[in-house]
Enzyme design. Structure first.
Site, PDB file in Angstrom:
ATOM      1  N   SER A  44       0.889  -1.121  -0.119  1.00 25.01           N
ATOM      2  CA  SER A  44      -0.011   0.143   0.041  1.00 25.01           C
ATOM      3  C   SER A  44       1.022   1.249   0.035  1.00 25.01           C
ATOM      4  CB  SER A  44      -0.995  -0.050   1.300  1.00 25.01           C
ATOM      5  OG  SER A  44      -1.445   1.293   1.469  1.00 25.01           O
ATOM      6  N   TYR A  71      -2.011  -1.600  10.276  1.00 24.58           N
ATOM      7  CA  TYR A  71      -2.193  -2.109   8.708  1.00 24.58           C
ATOM      8  C   TYR A  71      -1.102  -1.210   7.950  1.00 24.58           C
ATOM      9  CZ  TYR A  71      -3.992  -1.477   3.898  1.00 24.58           C
ATOM     10  OH  TYR A  71      -4.166  -1.629   2.603  1.00 24.58           O
TER      11      TYR A  71
HETATM   12  N1  LIG Z   1      -8.480  -0.683  -1.600  1.00 20.91           N
HETATM   13  C1  LIG Z   1      -7.528   0.138  -1.297  1.00 20.91           C
HETATM   14  O1  LIG Z   1      -7.780   1.405  -1.385  1.00 20.91           O
HETATM   15  C2  LIG Z   1      -6.344  -0.440  -1.054  1.00 20.91           C
HETATM   16  C3  LIG Z   1      -5.230   0.511  -1.000  1.00 20.91           C
HETATM   17  C4  LIG Z   1      -3.936  -0.084  -0.939  1.00 20.91           C
HETATM   18  C5  LIG Z   1      -3.715  -1.558  -0.789  1.00 20.91           C
HETATM   19  N2  LIG Z   1      -4.758  -2.308  -0.603  1.00 20.91           N
HETATM   20  C6  LIG Z   1      -4.519  -3.936  -0.433  1.00 20.91           C
HETATM   21  O2  LIG Z   1      -5.523  -4.373  -1.571  1.00 20.91           O
HETATM   22  C7  LIG Z   1      -5.641  -5.649  -0.899  1.00 20.91           C
HETATM   23  C8  LIG Z   1      -7.150  -6.119  -1.368  1.00 20.91           C
HETATM   24  O3  LIG Z   1      -7.894  -5.147  -0.522  1.00 20.91           O
HETATM   25  P1  LIG Z   1      -9.133  -4.371  -1.112  1.00 20.91           P
HETATM   26  O4  LIG Z   1      -9.158  -3.204  -0.913  1.00 20.91           O
HETATM   27  O5  LIG Z   1      -9.568  -4.907  -2.226  1.00 20.91           O
HETATM   28  O6  LIG Z   1     -10.225  -4.789   0.181  1.00 20.91           O
HETATM   29  P2  LIG Z   1     -11.423  -6.057   0.070  1.00 20.91           P
HETATM   30  O7  LIG Z   1     -12.343  -5.923  -0.945  1.00 20.91           O
HETATM   31  O8  LIG Z   1     -11.888  -6.021   1.602  1.00 20.91           O
HETATM   32  O9  LIG Z   1     -10.515  -7.164  -0.186  1.00 20.91           O
HETATM   33  C9  LIG Z   1      -9.963  -7.939   0.693  1.00 20.91           C
HETATM   34  C10 LIG Z   1     -10.026  -9.537   0.348  1.00 20.91           C
HETATM   35  O10 LIG Z   1      -9.299 -10.398   1.059  1.00 20.91           O
HETATM   36  C11 LIG Z   1      -9.952 -11.419   1.372  1.00 20.91           C
HETATM   37  N3  LIG Z   1      -9.449 -11.833   2.975  1.00 20.91           N
HETATM   38  C12 LIG Z   1      -9.724 -11.358   3.993  1.00 20.91           C
HETATM   39  N4  LIG Z   1      -9.131 -12.166   4.939  1.00 20.91           N
HETATM   40  C13 LIG Z   1      -8.833 -13.375   4.320  1.00 20.91           C
HETATM   41  C14 LIG Z   1      -8.279 -14.695   4.676  1.00 20.91           C
HETATM   42  N5  LIG Z   1      -7.986 -14.795   5.994  1.00 20.91           N
HETATM   43  N6  LIG Z   1      -7.813 -15.452   3.990  1.00 20.91           N
HETATM   44  C15 LIG Z   1      -8.116 -15.142   2.624  1.00 20.91           C
HETATM   45  N7  LIG Z   1      -8.656 -14.248   2.080  1.00 20.91           N
HETATM   46  C16 LIG Z   1      -8.967 -13.335   2.870  1.00 20.91           C
HETATM   47  C17 LIG Z   1     -11.360 -11.153   1.360  1.00 20.91           C
HETATM   48  O11 LIG Z   1     -12.103 -12.095   1.120  1.00 20.91           O
HETATM   49  P3  LIG Z   1     -12.940 -12.999   2.202  1.00 20.91           P
HETATM   50  O12 LIG Z   1     -13.705 -12.367   3.056  1.00 20.91           O
HETATM   51  O13 LIG Z   1     -13.967 -13.829   1.193  1.00 20.91           O
HETATM   52  O14 LIG Z   1     -12.031 -13.837   2.899  1.00 20.91           O
HETATM   53  C18 LIG Z   1     -11.271 -10.159   0.219  1.00 20.91           C
HETATM   54  O15 LIG Z   1     -11.603 -10.798  -0.781  1.00 20.91           O
HETATM   55  C19 LIG Z   1      -5.452  -5.727   0.532  1.00 20.91           C
HETATM   56  O16 LIG Z   1      -4.105  -6.353   0.864  1.00 20.91           O
HETATM   57  C20 LIG Z   1      -5.352  -4.212   0.851  1.00 20.91           C
HETATM   58  O17 LIG Z   1      -4.634  -4.037   1.783  1.00 20.91           O
HETATM   59  C21 LIG Z   1      -6.197  -1.748  -0.740  1.00 20.91           C
END
Ligand SMILES: NC(=O)c1ccc[n+]([C@@H]2O[C@H](COP(=O)([O-])OP(=O)(O)OC[C@H]3O[C@@H](n4cnc5c(N)ncnc54)[C@H](OP(=O)(O)O)[C@@H]3O)[C@@H](O)[C@H]2O)c1
Length: 273
Positions: free
Chosen positions: A153, A167
């Protein structure tokens, strides 16, 4: 050296953790569009199956399949690795995307806001990668290495807490681990790179970008004046995972619209105007 050769992925198999939602789904679609077979796994196996069905219905060059997998515990990772081996003999691409966060103001941040975040974002990411390394090493070659893409991130790059202390620290760890693994695996035909995204719409960010108005406000604060979109993630993945990205390892791709280089005004500006 045409784009269809440089950035396509026919015959490649990928695993995207957390690939049913948000950034993982954007990546999965980009990989399927480039011709890869994409395995999508997260705790909610049915959601992964549903997204795989959606991607397959788009009639893209590749294919998708979804199933349950938990990256936050040793037993969960062992089961996920067994399921991957059940489904494929070869693995060319691993996207460590699954992640979670915890938010509370400074002064009230609870101790319990650390363990679950670090277990999934750091320990789980490392352990899953380590467990799948034999498959990745077996698939790679000097000319066409296997690829690991970790999702960090921008909050792990610049000092930005925003109430998400564990985080941000976990994402700094992801970026550091990316470089360590890139160094150790560069002689074994595996590249390891990271994305450092800025704001993208997802379940995780719905608390602050749940409607168009909020999303536009967040976008206005980004130097490039918008939040990230699916194509921004898909483009990075197609580059890093294809022939085009074969000689790149240890990189952190700042897919954050300039937040990574936003350091405030220039030092002498107010004195000169
Ligand atoms: N969106 C942003 O602005 C942003 C910015 C920087 C970085 N990120 C990073 O991008 C990545 C994806 O996040 P997102 O923003 O797209 O949010 P998200 O939609 O909440 O995605 C998180 C995903 O992780 C899965 N997950 C959670 N716990 C898990 C576990 N124990 N085992 C396997 N899968 C698991 C969830 O699915 P289940 O609930 O089905 O397990 C979900 O599909 C993360 O690493 C986040 O830190 C996001």
């Amino acid at each position: 050296m045409t784009p269809d050769v440089l950035f396509s992925l026919p015959g490649k198999t990928a695993l995207v953790t957390g690939g049913a939602t948000g950034i993982g789904r954007m990546a999965a679609e980009g990989l399927v569009a480039a011709g890869a077979r994409v395995l999508i796994a997260s705790r909610k196996g049915e959601a992964c199956e549903a997204i795989a069905d959606e991607l397959n219905a788009l009639d893209l060059q590749g294919s998708a399949e979804g199933f349950a997998g938990d990256v936050s515990s040793e037993a969960g990772i062992d089961a996920l690795v067994a399921e991957v081996k059940n489904r494929t003999e070869t693995l060319d691409i691993l996207m460590n995307n699954a992640g979670r966060t915890w938010g509370a103001p400074l002064g009230q941040f609870p101790f319990q806001g650390w363990g679950k975040v670090m277990d999934l974002n750091v320990a789980g990411l490392f352990q899953l990668t380590q467990s799948l390394l034999p498959m990745l090493i077996a698939s790679g070659s000097i000319d066409d290495p296997s690829r690991v893409v970790n999702v960090g991130s921008v909050m792990g790059e610049v000092p930005m807490g925003d109430g998400a202390y564990s985080y941000s620290a976990s994402k700094a760890a992801v970026l550091h681990l990316t470089k360590i693994l890139a160094k150790e695996l560069s002689g074994q035909a595996v590249t390891v790179n990271a994305l450092a995204p800025g704001p993208f719409e997802s379940k995780m960010t719905a608390f602050a970008m749940g409607n168009d108005d909020q999303r536009d406000k967040v976008g206005d604060d980004v130097p490039m004046k918008r939040v990230g979109r699916g194509e921004d993630i898909a483009g990075c993945m197609q580059f890093l995972c294809s022939r085009g990205g074969a000689y790149v390892t240890g990189a952190v791709i700042p897919v954050s619209g300039g937040i990574n280089v936003s350091t405030g005004g220039n030092i002498f500006e107010s004195a000169l105007h």
